[in-house]
Each structure stands twice: as structure tokens, then as C-alpha cells.
Write an enzyme that holds these catalytic residues in place. Sequence first.
Site, mmCIF file in Angstrom:
data_model
loop_
_atom_site.group_PDB
_atom_site.id
_atom_site.type_symbol
_atom_site.label_atom_id
_atom_site.label_comp_id
_atom_site.label_asym_id
_atom_site.label_seq_id
_atom_site.Cartn_x
_atom_site.Cartn_y
_atom_site.Cartn_z
ATOM 1 N N HIS A 339 0.780 -1.162 0.106
ATOM 2 C CA HIS A 339 -0.072 0.130 0.002
ATOM 3 C C HIS A 339 0.912 1.278 0.038
ATOM 4 O O HIS A 339 0.342 2.247 -0.274
ATOM 5 C CB HIS A 339 -0.883 -0.013 1.246
ATOM 6 C CG HIS A 339 -2.088 -0.939 1.071
ATOM 7 N ND1 HIS A 339 -2.068 -2.192 1.191
ATOM 8 C CD2 HIS A 339 -3.529 -0.271 1.039
ATOM 9 C CE1 HIS A 339 -3.391 -2.601 0.960
ATOM 10 N NE2 HIS A 339 -4.115 -1.394 0.806
ATOM 11 N N GLU A 364 -2.233 -17.368 24.073
ATOM 12 C CA GLU A 364 -2.149 -18.643 23.848
ATOM 13 C C GLU A 364 -0.868 -19.396 23.777
ATOM 14 O O GLU A 364 -0.607 -20.246 23.028
ATOM 15 C CB GLU A 364 -3.116 -19.071 22.566
ATOM 16 C CG GLU A 364 -4.380 -18.339 22.571
ATOM 17 C CD GLU A 364 -5.333 -19.319 23.271
ATOM 18 O OE1 GLU A 364 -5.009 -20.468 23.807
ATOM 19 O OE2 GLU A 364 -6.576 -18.984 23.468
ATOM 20 N N THR A 366 3.401 -17.806 23.747
ATOM 21 C CA THR A 366 4.206 -17.229 22.897
ATOM 22 C C THR A 366 5.186 -17.939 21.933
ATOM 23 O O THR A 366 5.219 -19.151 22.129
ATOM 24 C CB THR A 366 5.326 -16.043 23.822
ATOM 25 O OG1 THR A 366 6.169 -17.271 24.368
ATOM 26 C CG2 THR A 366 4.596 -15.259 24.710
#
Length: 386
Positions: A339, A364, A366
Site C-alpha cells: 500500500h 495462547e 508466545t
Amino acid sequence: MALDPETLDQLRDMIRRYVRERLVPMEAQVAEEDAIPDEVVQEMRDLGLFGLTIPEEYGGIGLNMSEEVQIAFELGYTSAAFRSLIGTNNGIGSQGIIIDGTEEQKQKYLPRLATGELIASFALTEPEAGSDAGSLKTTARKDGDYYVIRGTKRFITNGPRAGLFTVFARTDLSSTNAAGVSAFLVEAGTPGLSLGAIDKKMGQKGSYTCDVIFDDVRVHKDQIIGGVEGQGFKTAMKILDRGRLHISAICVGSAERIIHEALTYAIDRKQFGKPIAEQQLVQAMLADSQAEAYAARCMVEETARRRDAGQNVSQEAACAKMFASEMVGRVADRGVQIHGGAGYMQEYAVERFYRDVRLFRIYEGTTQIQQLVIARNMIKQAKAGM
């Protein structure tokens, strides 16, 4: 339970339409207001999204792991806040009860979780215990038929909304490892339970976390998950295997959305007299992103299939979580790069996704914890084969 292929296709198509026609257009509003509108919450209840993985006998749909990840691919296509709202009821907030809870606990809580009447939350992380879950400081001191819980939990997803907390606390006060930890079901409103201020996060606006404080909170012994002391850490590990696969699938869905945004922009944006999609270096970024997203999708689907077949997939789930969460970070970075200057502006979705997906490498477990899980399993398997 496994749905027949036609029913699964119908469910997936319904959720895909809802995500793309209803939720995607609302992303900017949710980010700006840091809130999901109440009518959307009710719509998600009406669609059964809070009970996707809860067994049918308790009012849910009862998706198996392979089916769950297919739905998670679709939910990952939009802002993480929407998935986060229903995620704890389908994952870490309910799975402890489903896997290890007593029948009485299942009957008491699962039907209300399935309808979304009750929001569940998973209270494990503490100010000084995150990745090292065995070093929990929160205690649960036995007092007759009750336990008195004292401690603070940190960064607790859906804490401000929760009606039920799965709380991990040390019941063996002499222990210094995970063996002395038990899991409790604690209802919001219990005297001594209070909430900290809603955290101000880098991304994932509309998804709320906060501290949950337990100041001599008394809970009956019947509120220990499974009715057994010292099983809390084992319960947590069972939950996290499934949770890691779910997050991996969300990462895939997010990556596919970012790729769509980047490709659309590259086709429309012209530089040097032609669309930038025709520039080979842009094509390389698109191709790398597509290949990595496809690889992650394959990992997730295969690991889910193995789990449904009854195999131990702790190592494979860690591989999927590590690869998929790191992958979506690279895809988001490329999306912003494609972009150009526009990618740094909030009017484009890639700017928001760039911030939102950063969290997937942390919760959940690392990336570094996944590396330890994988390597230790490898060493254990190698020694067993010697």
C-alpha cells in the site's frame, strides 16, 4: 460430533456471508468507538455463534476440531474483536468444563454459555506468571467446604463482560510448581471479586481485557473443575492445545483478508504508467504471502484432522501456532508495504490488521514457548527411540 458435509457447508456459507456483509463494513466503527454494538452481540447470539463447539446435548452445535477451524478461517477474515467476543465461550472459557468438568457443572453452565447469556473468561495469566504458568501466586486456601481465593489475574480477555471465570489458583500452598494448581469456576458478582480498568491496547479495539482481582473470594468445593484438586494445570494444557489450533486458523483467515486487500489495491493503484500489481517486486510480495498462508492452512487442517482421530497433537499444535502467528505478521507487513504511504493511514484496513495481528504471537503461548514445546517434544521422542 461431526456434521455431514452439506450441513457444514451451509453453516460455513452462512457465517461467511455474515462476516463479509455485516461485520466487515462495521470494522471502522468498532475500531473508532472501541465497542461492538449491542445489536451485533444479539445477532451473534441468535446465529448460535457462542455455542459452536459446545456439545449438542447442552445446547450448542458441537463442532469437532476440523469443523471448528473451517469456521475460524471465516471469522479471521474480519476484525479480531468480533471473534474475541465469542472466542472464550467456544474455547478456553468452556473447554475446561467440557473436557474435565463434572456432569453437574456441565448442566449448570454449558447451556447458558451456548446461548451467549453467559460470557466465559479464562483467568490464568498473572502480573508475574504468564508463560511460566506453574509459578502462579494466586492461592486458594481450604476452609471447610470452601476455598478462599486471593490474588490478581492480568490481561484477562472478556473479563469486563464475563459472568463466569475459570480461575487457576494454588491449592497446595507448599508446592512451587504446576502440580499444586487447581481450576475453579467463579461466578461474577461473588463477594471479593472485582475488576481493574479496561486495558488500553495497541490494537484489537472492541475486544476488552482487564485485571481480575480476588480478595478473599469464597467458593464451594463443588466449583473445582472435575471436583479434584491439583488437576488445574493438566486441564489448562488440554484446553490450550485446542486453543492454539483455533488461533492458528484465525491467523490464516486474517492473512487471507490482508492478501485480498493488498491485491485489490495493487490492481487499482498505478505507478510508472501501469498497475503496481504488474511490478515484479510487488508480485513477489503477493506470491510469498499467498504461499505462506496456504502452508499455514494446510498445517492447521492436518493437525485438526489428527486431533479428531484421537492423536496427541501438542507438538503439531505448537508448530501450527508458531508458524501461523509469525506468518500473519509477515503478511501484514507486506500488505502495508504494498500500500505504500496509504498503508500507514487508518482509512485502509491493512493499517488496523497490522496492529491487530501482532497479539497473535503472544497469547495462547508466545512464539518462544511454542519453540520450547516443539524442541522438548523432539528431544523426548529422540531419547525414546534410542
